[in-house]
Design a protein around this motif. Sequence first.
Motif, PDB file in Angstrom:
ATOM      1  N   ALA A 201       0.797  -1.131   0.031  1.00  0.00           N
ATOM      2  CA  ALA A 201       0.200  -0.084   0.070  1.00  0.00           C
ATOM      3  C   ALA A 201       0.907   1.217   0.055  1.00  0.00           C
ATOM      4  O   ALA A 201       0.622   2.331  -0.679  1.00  0.00           O
ATOM      5  CB  ALA A 201      -0.886   0.065   1.225  1.00  0.00           C
TER       6      ALA A 201
ATOM      7  N   THR B 106      -7.771   7.339  -4.211  1.00  0.00           N
ATOM      8  CA  THR B 106      -7.881   5.991  -4.195  1.00  0.00           C
ATOM      9  C   THR B 106      -7.066   5.268  -3.357  1.00  0.00           C
ATOM     10  O   THR B 106      -7.405   4.451  -2.552  1.00  0.00           O
ATOM     11  CB  THR B 106      -8.002   5.388  -5.791  1.00  0.00           C
ATOM     12  OG1 THR B 106      -9.082   6.250  -6.350  1.00  0.00           O
ATOM     13  CG2 THR B 106      -8.436   3.981  -5.465  1.00  0.00           C
ATOM     14  N   ASP B 107      -5.721   5.375  -3.885  1.00  0.00           N
ATOM     15  CA  ASP B 107      -4.862   4.669  -3.180  1.00  0.00           C
ATOM     16  C   ASP B 107      -4.528   5.094  -1.704  1.00  0.00           C
ATOM     17  O   ASP B 107      -4.399   4.317  -0.628  1.00  0.00           O
ATOM     18  CB  ASP B 107      -3.566   4.420  -3.790  1.00  0.00           C
ATOM     19  CG  ASP B 107      -3.442   3.931  -5.105  1.00  0.00           C
ATOM     20  OD1 ASP B 107      -4.145   2.847  -5.058  1.00  0.00           O
ATOM     21  OD2 ASP B 107      -2.574   4.259  -6.120  1.00  0.00           O
TER      22      ASP B 107
ATOM     23  N   THR C 195      -7.312   3.222   0.336  1.00  0.00           N
ATOM     24  CA  THR C 195      -6.945   2.055   0.469  1.00  0.00           C
ATOM     25  C   THR C 195      -5.910   1.803   1.773  1.00  0.00           C
ATOM     26  O   THR C 195      -6.434   0.993   2.745  1.00  0.00           O
ATOM     27  CB  THR C 195      -6.289   1.548  -0.749  1.00  0.00           C
ATOM     28  OG1 THR C 195      -7.131   1.455  -1.855  1.00  0.00           O
ATOM     29  CG2 THR C 195      -5.865   0.083  -0.385  1.00  0.00           C
TER      30      THR C 195
END
Length: 341
Positions: A234, A324-325, A328
């Motif tokens: 991540a 978006t990441d 996450t």
Amino acid sequence: MHFKILSAPWLGNPVVRQTIRLLVSVGLCGFVTWITNLQEPGWALITSVIVTQSSITETLSSGRYQLVGTLIGAAASILPITLMLYHWPLWESFAIAFVPLAILASWKPGTRMGVVTLMIATLFATPNDPYLLPVERVLSILMGVGVSMLVTYVVLHEQARRDAFRNAATTVRQIVEMLTQAHNHEMDWAQIQDLNDASVASLRKVQSAVEEARREHWRPLEKRDPMLAELPKALRQLQMDALVVTRAVLLAEHQPVQGKDEATDPLSPALMRAFDWIIQRCESEVVSRTGEEYRVAAGVITALPDDGAQGEEIMGFVMGVLRTDLKTLIQLLAEDDTKKA
């Protein structure tokens, strides 16, 4: 359940931790050699000092080299010892085994201990029982390696997890610095790349710490600590996203100004709040694995601009990928608490 002394701040010092490991290793090894009445206890103690490293990975590597080299040297010493029993000259007998081992050590440096073992077993052989010294040497190495492995796994072995999250916080700070410098146009692309190199170096430390954590227990890391197992992946994605965003910012024809569309602003308050939350979350994991629930993560994610907001096309796209990441990673660190909020 951890004793309070095990969570003392001074135990976070790597020098202190390694000193404790080394003292315990030597002390335990000395006790084992005493109760087993080992004839050559010194070699076991020396081995425990050499093998006991600051990480499990390094200890395993050092122990493997010591053990393999000793076994090779002990096996090779049988030939010169046998030849001397048949009245061959000492140095001729020694040279027959030494030359091949010297070539092997030059080719595979990890086997250098074999040369040392050969010298000890051959040049200092016991007159009454010349085959005893190689056996004693192997037993000493086995004892030293075994004790070092045990100490490395048992004594203060949770440091890898703390190192991973400490370096994760550093990586995110460096990502924020990249975005800040690009946003303010205070650095050119070459300088930004230097900052990126620093963040990559921190990310490598995270990966190394996670690999170390995998070796700290027999159970797979994905089952006992899924958050830690997924952390490097991540972070790596977030770091690559940030580099793309900084490049897009620097290539933009207009200078960034305050009050611009939050969807395309790399320093928007909502985005900075998300980065700050990640840094604080990682730092909290350095201190302890237990603590308050992280329902605030849901609010952090909700505050981020929608990907469909109006804005410059390229910046809108790359910022959308970054968000978006970012979400996450927040969800990962929140241990899915956002789904419960």
